[in-house]
Every structure is written in structure tokens, then in C-alpha cells.
Design a protein around this motif. Structure first.
Motif, PDB file in Angstrom:
ATOM      1  N   LEU A  28      -7.664  -2.572  -4.769  1.00  0.00           N
ATOM      2  CA  LEU A  28      -7.598  -1.171  -5.217  1.00  0.00           C
ATOM      3  C   LEU A  28      -6.156  -0.700  -5.409  1.00  0.00           C
ATOM      4  O   LEU A  28      -5.893   0.228  -6.160  1.00  0.00           O
ATOM      5  CB  LEU A  28      -8.300  -0.255  -4.196  1.00  0.00           C
ATOM      6  CG  LEU A  28      -9.793  -0.516  -3.975  1.00  0.00           C
ATOM      7  CD1 LEU A  28     -10.336   0.387  -2.883  1.00  0.00           C
ATOM      8  CD2 LEU A  28     -10.576  -0.307  -5.265  1.00  0.00           C
ATOM      9  N   THR A  29      -5.211  -1.350  -4.694  1.00  0.00           N
ATOM     10  CA  THR A  29      -3.815  -0.912  -4.768  1.00  0.00           C
ATOM     11  C   THR A  29      -2.959  -1.870  -5.593  1.00  0.00           C
ATOM     12  O   THR A  29      -1.743  -1.861  -5.514  1.00  0.00           O
ATOM     13  CB  THR A  29      -3.222  -0.784  -3.359  1.00  0.00           C
ATOM     14  OG1 THR A  29      -3.525  -1.980  -2.637  1.00  0.00           O
ATOM     15  CG2 THR A  29      -3.792   0.398  -2.619  1.00  0.00           C
ATOM     16  N   GLU A  30      -3.617  -2.699  -6.396  1.00  0.00           N
ATOM     17  CA  GLU A  30      -2.877  -3.656  -7.216  1.00  0.00           C
ATOM     18  C   GLU A  30      -1.990  -2.950  -8.241  1.00  0.00           C
ATOM     19  O   GLU A  30      -0.862  -3.349  -8.485  1.00  0.00           O
ATOM     20  CB  GLU A  30      -3.872  -4.545  -7.944  1.00  0.00           C
ATOM     21  CG  GLU A  30      -3.333  -5.916  -8.262  1.00  0.00           C
ATOM     22  CD  GLU A  30      -4.475  -6.848  -8.581  1.00  0.00           C
ATOM     23  OE1 GLU A  30      -4.483  -7.352  -9.691  1.00  0.00           O
ATOM     24  OE2 GLU A  30      -5.373  -7.031  -7.733  1.00  0.00           O
ATOM     25  N   GLN A  31      -2.509  -1.908  -8.837  1.00  0.00           N
ATOM     26  CA  GLN A  31      -1.769  -1.246  -9.915  1.00  0.00           C
ATOM     27  C   GLN A  31      -1.319   0.155  -9.557  1.00  0.00           C
ATOM     28  O   GLN A  31      -0.947   0.927 -10.425  1.00  0.00           O
ATOM     29  CB  GLN A  31      -2.649  -1.176 -11.173  1.00  0.00           C
ATOM     30  CG  GLN A  31      -3.015  -2.544 -11.706  1.00  0.00           C
ATOM     31  CD  GLN A  31      -3.966  -2.448 -12.875  1.00  0.00           C
ATOM     32  OE1 GLN A  31      -3.707  -1.750 -13.837  1.00  0.00           O
ATOM     33  NE2 GLN A  31      -5.087  -3.151 -12.793  1.00  0.00           N
ATOM     34  N   ARG A  32      -1.408   0.501  -8.279  1.00  0.00           N
ATOM     35  CA  ARG A  32      -1.019   1.864  -7.896  1.00  0.00           C
ATOM     36  C   ARG A  32      -0.563   1.884  -6.448  1.00  0.00           C
ATOM     37  O   ARG A  32      -0.996   1.050  -5.657  1.00  0.00           O
ATOM     38  CB  ARG A  32      -2.204   2.816  -8.074  1.00  0.00           C
ATOM     39  CG  ARG A  32      -3.502   2.353  -7.457  1.00  0.00           C
ATOM     40  CD  ARG A  32      -4.552   3.449  -7.420  1.00  0.00           C
ATOM     41  NE  ARG A  32      -5.434   3.552  -8.552  1.00  0.00           N
ATOM     42  CZ  ARG A  32      -6.636   2.974  -8.635  1.00  0.00           C
ATOM     43  NH1 ARG A  32      -7.092   2.213  -7.658  1.00  0.00           N
ATOM     44  NH2 ARG A  32      -7.390   3.150  -9.694  1.00  0.00           N
ATOM     45  N   PRO A  33       0.304   2.838  -6.082  1.00  0.00           N
ATOM     46  CA  PRO A  33       0.597   3.002  -4.666  1.00  0.00           C
ATOM     47  C   PRO A  33      -0.614   3.622  -3.976  1.00  0.00           C
ATOM     48  O   PRO A  33      -1.498   4.168  -4.647  1.00  0.00           O
ATOM     49  CB  PRO A  33       1.783   3.969  -4.651  1.00  0.00           C
ATOM     50  CG  PRO A  33       1.699   4.710  -5.940  1.00  0.00           C
ATOM     51  CD  PRO A  33       1.037   3.791  -6.923  1.00  0.00           C
ATOM     52  N   LEU A  34      -0.659   3.561  -2.671  1.00  0.00           N
ATOM     53  CA  LEU A  34      -1.770   4.143  -1.917  1.00  0.00           C
ATOM     54  C   LEU A  34      -2.003   5.592  -2.337  1.00  0.00           C
ATOM     55  O   LEU A  34      -3.136   6.057  -2.443  1.00  0.00           O
ATOM     56  CB  LEU A  34      -1.436   4.064  -0.418  1.00  0.00           C
ATOM     57  CG  LEU A  34      -2.537   4.456   0.544  1.00  0.00           C
ATOM     58  CD1 LEU A  34      -3.691   3.480   0.450  1.00  0.00           C
ATOM     59  CD2 LEU A  34      -1.999   4.494   1.970  1.00  0.00           C
TER      60      LEU A  34
END
Lengths: 389, 378
Positions: free
Chosen positions: A22-28
Motif C-alpha cells: 500500500l505504501t509502494e507509491q506513497r508515504p504513509l
């Protein structure tokens, strides 16, 4: 409040590996949550509700998803004439090669210092996005001024069984001061304690003092980041402790994320977080109303706008603009915005990231402990493509 | 081209719903107000400067429109301007009719210096490309182009009817004719060459002031003086929601996934002032069929073939059927609502019944409180 006495830092440099993919393309911080929000909306709203105009966002890497979401900050009333939203991407020492550390470190600390100096504020509040909460920063500020300490840190008493060994807890004195923030395993909490004061990673500190601390950390060659600087500051024994008593969820892992979404289906949590006097704000969208067909059956669900539901959905969080076709059966799941579910497909205990497409007549079955996760934008058309973790 | 939306009408035929707000501000379709359709059409047609003429109870409408940013109409050299009546050294300038309202705002229009002025009503539900209508106006070298829509012979008796020749030029205008000669009804949409219209209005108000209303006065005057007046036929979905029944019926049509209005078309979105409300919560006891619901709603009862607007609450064991519920209305427990329009912030107490029929739609007014005295005290 007179303008600009208080500024804010949102620290998006937070551990996110346990939330892959879920955090591959975004920060938490830009992880979608509860049907229409991003985790970042919670600190941004708390800041806005306290009348703060000047906010810095510090990002680990590229800030595309953050920029897309926050834009001018208008949706949080943060686009005023004075102040505004300032973003500092690639501000994480952990991703810098060893030989470049010294130079990078200087920039790293300087970014914080420059922001703090330009803000013209006397006090700064520092928040992360890992803890979902709706803290009253005005109350924290009053408390900070009354206690007359350089710093105030925020905790919440949680039942001992809800606090993990590596969660940060605050050591409290009898007179309400904090003397350290340590992982539970090192914190010397009596084994008999039923309630544990967990740190929410929210701090308020005098701006001049924080600048001193950052300069000191730079001189000493510390590479542990802002949180470590603040943790060290607490140990200098001049920190007040402020108790938060509202709703909180701590997003450390996929399981936490899943459980926190499911908690939002409980009416008391939904009301406490979203219908308090301090509204949670987010980027507004022009979606059409959600449509529920003649044969749809939807119970115990959160549903965003723009969705089109023909199937059966129970105990699930459905985001904006989701299509659920006929005879599809979805339960105990989180379906993020723009996803499409084919006719007759069964989904249980799953998390579907944004814009996932699932073909017809498939089975996606996870468990409450190990929800099945489908990454952003994936298309699944055949049963053999469904991989269980 | 400058857009002018006439949004000053009271909408007396909407009764309780417009007692404290103007008709264009009446909620529609769950998350819109009627004027959103016209404003969005302007934005989607590339018209970036729009004047909205208000008069009757404008508070809600002004708050809704704000600076126009919700429709992308907040450009530095244009955007939305709300035009209200004002007083001047030559007297108070209340608007006596649609054309008179334009006359009173000549200063604003001249300041924008348009070649063409598009005059619109703020109380119709439709999607229309005004740019295409302008292209038609230019191709016909018209002085005035009137938007028209084909209606049935029966309906024609209630509208202003345009009789045209084979080149689509309007040769005769009849208001509510007993024996209609054509089926082209005026939609209240006009493109004027501004210089010509301005001259007509100034001449009229320098003498007898007879040009008060576009349909009643200006079109006949144009025809009489042999101006090139053309009819631009529109064949899409268009509804005048001027009565309780038509407002209810249009909402019910809006609810159909097959509605030709095609609200879900992302290439022609209808924008509105969007609020950051939590997602809707449907509880374990909720039963929702064939309905539209938006964010901020809480549903514990049964909702069938109905629209719930923002922040509507429906309590346990309540039934909402064939109805439209406007924003912030609260419906208690054991309530029956059927064939009804429930106004904004209305409170329907426990056990109350608001039941209408196809012949007579039931209405709860803006902030009206019905039934259930006990409920408040709990």
C-alpha cells in the motif's frame, strides 16, 4: 488568535515498510482511510481547526501524492495571505549514501531551521500521520503556556494489551512531567499496569529552543531525524505531558490499517471522529451521489460518493467512485476509490487499493488476521492471478 | 461572450420550499442546487465571466456561489459576480422584469465589454453547450437567438411558442397559445448582440420603459423591427422545475440510472459547492434500494426509490419511499415518508407520517418541525 504565533510541522518521514504494497507509491501520510480521507487529513484538520496558518510538510521522497492532495492547502483554509503550506521533499537522511551524509545532514537540519525562522512563530507543534486522532491543538497550546516548560508531549492511556513491545511510551512523573519516550520493552513500566501512556508523537515546543536543538544535533552529527531530536529533548527533564482522551488508531502495519478501517464502522467511533466540534477536512471532489440499485443489499458500511452498487456489501468500507456489479458479494473489506468489482465475484477480508479491477466470478478470500491485499491499479481477471500472502 | 443568469425569481409555486430562499438555491438531486446546472454549463462551455442577478432572499444563493471557485469560475479578470439591486442618485433600482434587470446592470455588462450576451434562467435542469449555440448565432448572423425545445401540443399551451420559417428564423411569437402553430417552446435562453440590445433597452427606458420582460416585450419588439431572430433547437433533457410536482418528478427522473441527463458523464460534470463531509454510514438495520445517497448521511431505516441529500439522518424503522430529502433534514424513528419533498433542516419527529400521492406531493418546509414532541427531550 493573533496570526502566526503558532506554526506546525507535519513529519511524513515515518516507517511504512510494514504497509507494503500500500505504501509502494506513497508515504504513509497519503494512505486512503475511512472511505474518503488520507491519513494526512487528520493532522492538517487539527492544525486548521486551531487557526494555524503556517505549516511545513517534510517528506521522505517525492511528494507527488502529497502535492496532488494538498495543493494550495485551500481545503484546510491554509492558503491565507500570511503563512501557507511549505513542502520539503527528499528530507530523509536514511536514504542518503554514507559519503554524502555530512552535506545532506546540513541541508536536512537547515530546512527545518529556515522554515522555523521564516514562520515568525513563537511556538511550533509537530505531528505525524501514523496516529489517527483529532487532537485539540488550542487546548494543547493553552496547557503548554500554563506549564511553562520548554516542551509538551502528548500521550494517551491505552489498555496494556493494545500496546506492542516496540510502541513508544511516555514515562510520567507524579507531577505530570514526561522524562522519556521509549519503546515499551525498554520503558520500565510495571508489569501490573493495566493502562499504559502511549506516545502519540505530537509535541509542542518553543521555536527558539527547537532551533537550538537542531543546530546542536547537526554539530554532533546526529542522523536520526526530528523525532530523535525531540526524544532526546524530553530526557532533558523540562517537558510537560498532555493527555489526549479521544479516538486514536495507530497505523503500523497492514493489520492495524485494516482494523482501524473496521473500527470506523462502529457508530461510536464514527460519531466521535467525524461529528465532533472539530471537523475533519479533506480535498473536496465533485462526485455524483452514490447509487444503490434495486437488487443491491448494503448493511453496516461506510460508502463514499460517486459509487454504483448492484451487489451485496456487508461490514465494509467503500471509498468514492467504486463500481460493484450484480451478484458480487463483499464482506469485511476495504475497497478504495475507483475500483471495479465484476459480477458474481466474492471478496472477503480484503484490501483493494485505488483503481483495482477485479473480473467476474472470482474469489478473493483473506482472513481478519491476514487480509488479502491487492496493490494500486492491478487488474485481476483470472482466479490463478489471485495470490494469497 | 458574457453569461448573465437571472436568479432573482421567488418561485412562488414552490410554496414552503422557497419561503426563505430563492428558487435557484433550492436543493436538487442529492448534492446540487438548481443553479448548479446553469453555472456548470457556463463553465463547461468555456464562459469564464458570469453575472448572477439576484433579488429575492439572496442569502443562501450568495453563500452558495461565493467567489465561484466551486465551478472553476474565479478567474482574475472575470469569474462570477453577484448583481443585486442597489440605490443610486436617480432612485432605487429594483428589478421589475427580466429585461429591466439587464437594463439596470448595463454598467456591469459594459465593463466586461462583450460582443454577445447570453441570458440564462437559474432554475432549469439540463446540460447544454452554449458554445455550440453561439456558433449557430454567428453562422446565422443573428441579432438574437432563442433556445427552443420541442414540446407536445398539450404542453405548448403553457409555454411561449416560436413559429419559424424554413430557415429557422422566428417569424411569430405567441405566449401560451390556445391553438399552437408549432411545438418549439422558449427555454428562456437568449444570445443577444450586446450593442443592439443595449440600444433597444436605452431607447425604451428613455421613453416609455415598455421593455420589461424578454418574452413578453423584447422578442415582440425585435420581431416588429425585423431584427434577425433565430431559433436554436435543443433536443436533450430539459426540465423547468417551477412547481412542487415538477421538482419532485425531476428528482425521481434524476434517480434513474438511464436518465438522459447522464449526470455521471465526466466530460460534462455538474459542479457544486462541495463540503468535506464524512462518508455515509449505513447501519446493520439499513435497507437501501434503488436510491441515491450522498456523504454525511446516516441511514438506519429503509430507503426505497428516493434521494437523500447531505447530512440527512434516517432513524430505525423509518421508511422513506418515492421521496427527495433535502440537506440536513433529520428523520426520527418509525416515520413514514412517501411521495414527499422534505425541506432543508426539516425535523420529522418519531412516528410522524408525511405521505403524499402522485396527485399531490407532500411537502415539509425549510426548517419545518413535524410530529414527535417527545423526541427532542430525550
Amino acid at each position: 488568535m493573533k496570526k502566526n504565533r503558532l506554526c506546525a510541522i507535519i513529519n511524513l518521514i515515518e516507517p511504512a515498510e510494514a504497509l507494503l504494497p500500500l505504501t509502494e507509491q506513497r508515504p504513509l501520510g497519503t494512505l486512503p482511510f475511512a472511505g474518503r480521507y488520507r491519513l494526512l487529513d487528520f493532522p492538517l484538520s487539527c492544525i486548521s481547526n486551531a487557526g494555524i496558518n503556517t505549516v511545513a510538510l517534510f517528506l521522505p521522497r517525492n511528494g507527488r501524492s502529497v502535492g496532488d492532495h494538498v495543493r494550495s492547502g485551500k481545503d484546510w483554509d491554509l492558503d491565507s495571505l500570511r503563512g501557507g503550506v511549505f513542502t520539503f521533499p527528499y528530507n530523509d537522511l536514511a536514504v542518503v549514501a554514507a559519503q554524502q551524509q555530512a552535506e545532506a545532514r546540513h541541508h536536512f537540519y537547515d530546512n527545518y531551521i529556515q522554515f522555523l525562522r521564516k514562520s515568525g512563530a513563537e511556538y511550533v507543534v509537530i505531528l505525524g500521520t501514523q496516529n489517527v486522532n483529532n487532537i485539540d491543538i488550542s487546548a494543547l497550546w493553552r496547557y503548554h503556556q500554563q506549564r511553562n516548560n520548554e516542551m509538551t508531549t502528548v500521550y494517551k492511556f491505552l489498555p496494556a494489551e493494545q500496546v506492542a513491545a516496540d510502541d513508544q511510551v511516555v514515562t510520567l512523573t507524579e507531577y505530570g512531567k514526561a522524562t522519556s519516550i521509549l519503546p515499551l520493552a525498554e520503558a520500565n513500566i510495571p508489569a501490573a499496569a493495566t493502562m499504559v501512556p502511549k506516545s502519540l508523537a505530537i509535541h509542542m515546543i518553543d521555536v527558539r529552543r527547537l532551533i537550538e536543538l537542531l543546530q546542536e544535533a547537526n554539530r554532533e552529527g546526529q542522523a536520526g531525524g526530528l523525532n530523535l531530536v525531540l526524544k532526546h529533548a524530553v530526557m532533558q527533564n523540562n517537558t510537560s505531558a498532555f493527555e489526549y482522551t479521544g479516538f486514536q488508531a495507530n497505523i503500523r502495519s497492514i493489520q492495524d490499517f485494516y482494523a482501524a478501517n473496521m473500527q470506523m464502522l462502529l457508530e461510536k467511533n464514527y460519531q466521535a471522529l467525524f461529528f465532533s466540534e472539530r471537523q475533519i477536512l479533506t480535498k473536496v471532489k465533485n462526485e455524483i451521489p452514490s447509487f444503490f440499485s434495486r437488487d443491491s443489499q448494503v448493511e453496516n458500511c461506510l460508502v463514499g460518493t460517486g459509487s454504483y452498487i448492484e451487489g451485496t456489501v456487508t461490514h465494509s468500507v467503500i471509498f468514492r467512485n467504486v463500481l460493484i456489479n450484480r451478484r458480487a458479494r463483499i464482506s469485511d473489506s476495504v475497497i478504495m476509490q475507483g475500483s471495479r468489482i465484476g459480477a458474481g465475484t466474492v471478496i472477503e477480508h480484503a484490501i483493494l487499493d485505488k483503481s483495482v479491477v477485479i473480473g467476474p466470478n472470482l474469489k478473493l478470500i483473506g482472513t481478519a488476521e491476514q487480509p488479502l491485499v491487492i496493490g494500486k491499479g492491478q487488474h485481476v481477471y483470472q482466479q490463478k492471478e489471485v495470490v494469497t500472502q | 461572450m458574457l453569461g448573465i443568469i437571472l436568479a432573482g425569481g421567488q418561485g412562488t409555486r414552490l410554496g414552503k420550499l422557497t419561503k426563505s430562499t430563492a428558487k435557484p438555491a433550492v436543493p436538487f438531486g442529492g448534492r446540487y442546487r438548481i443553479i448548479d446546472f446553469t453555472l456548470s454549463n457556463c463553465a463547461n462551455s468555456g464562459i469564464d465571466t458570469v453575472g448572477v442577478i439576484t433579488q429575492y432572499k439572496p442569502l443562501e444563493l450568495n453563500a452558495h456561489i461565493g467567489n465561484g471557485a466551486s465551478w472553476g469560475l474565479s478567474e482574475q479578470n472575470g469569474g462570477v459576480t453577484v448583481l443585486q439591486p442597489y440605490s443610486a442618485s436617480d432612485g432605487e433600482k429594483w428589478f421589475k422584469g427580466t429585461a429591466h434587470a439587464i437594463y439596470q446592470n448595463i454598467e456591469y455588462i459594459d465593463r466586461m465589454n462583450p460582443t454577445y450576451v447570453l441570458i440564462l434562467s437559474g432554475d432549469h435542469i439540463y446540460k447544454m453547450d452554449y458554445e455550440a449555440m453561439l456558433a449557430y448565432h454567428q453562422a446565422k448572423k443573428a441579432s438574437l437567438t432563442v433556445g427552443v425545445i420541442p414540446v407536445t401540443n398539450e404542453e405548448a399551451k403553457r409555454f411561449g411558442i416560436m413559429n419559424t420559417d424554413e430557415t429557422e428564423r422566428i417569424i411569430q411569437f405567441e405566449e401560451k397559445p390556445e391553438q399552437p402553430k408549432s411545438n418549439l417552446a422558449s427555454m428562456g435562453i437568449y444570445i443577444f448582440n450586446w450593442a443592439t440590445l443595449k440600444k433597444y433597452l436605452q431607447d425604451s427606458y428613455a421613453t416609455d420603459g415598455s421593455l420589461e420582460d424578454f418574452g413578453h416585450d423584447v422578442i415582440p419588439a425585435y420581431l416588429e423591427h425585423n431584427e434577425a431572430v433565430f431559433a436554436y433547437a435543443f433536443d436533450g433533457y430539459w426540465r423547468d422545475v417551477g412547481t412542487i410536482y415538477s421538482l419532485w418528478q425531476s428528482n425521481m427522473e434524476f434517480l434513474s440510472p438511464n436518465s438522459t441527463l447522464n449526470i455521471g458523464d465526466r466530460n460534462w460534470r455538474i459542479y457544486s459547492k462541495a463540503l468535506a463531509l464524512p462518508p455515509m454510514l449505513l447501519t446493520e438495520s439499513a435497507k437501501v434500494k434503488n436510491s441515491m445517497i450522498v456523504d454525511g448521511c446516516y441511514v438506519a431505516g429503509t430507503v426505497t426509490h428516493s434521494i437523500l441529500s447531505q447530512n440527512v439522518k434516517v432513524g430505525e424503522n423509518s421508511v422513506v419511499k418515492d421521496s427527495m430529502v433535502m440537506p440536513n433534514a433529520v428523520i426520527g424513528k418509525d416515520v413514514v415518508i412517501d411521495h414527499a419533498l422534505i425541506g432543508e433542516r426539516a425535523i420529522i419527529g418519531d412516528g410522524a407520517r408525511v405521505v403524499g400521492s402522485n396527485e399531490e406531493i407532500a411537502v415539509a418546509g425549510y426548517r419545518e418541525v413535524l410530529g414527535g414532541e417527545q423526541h427532542e427531550k430525550e
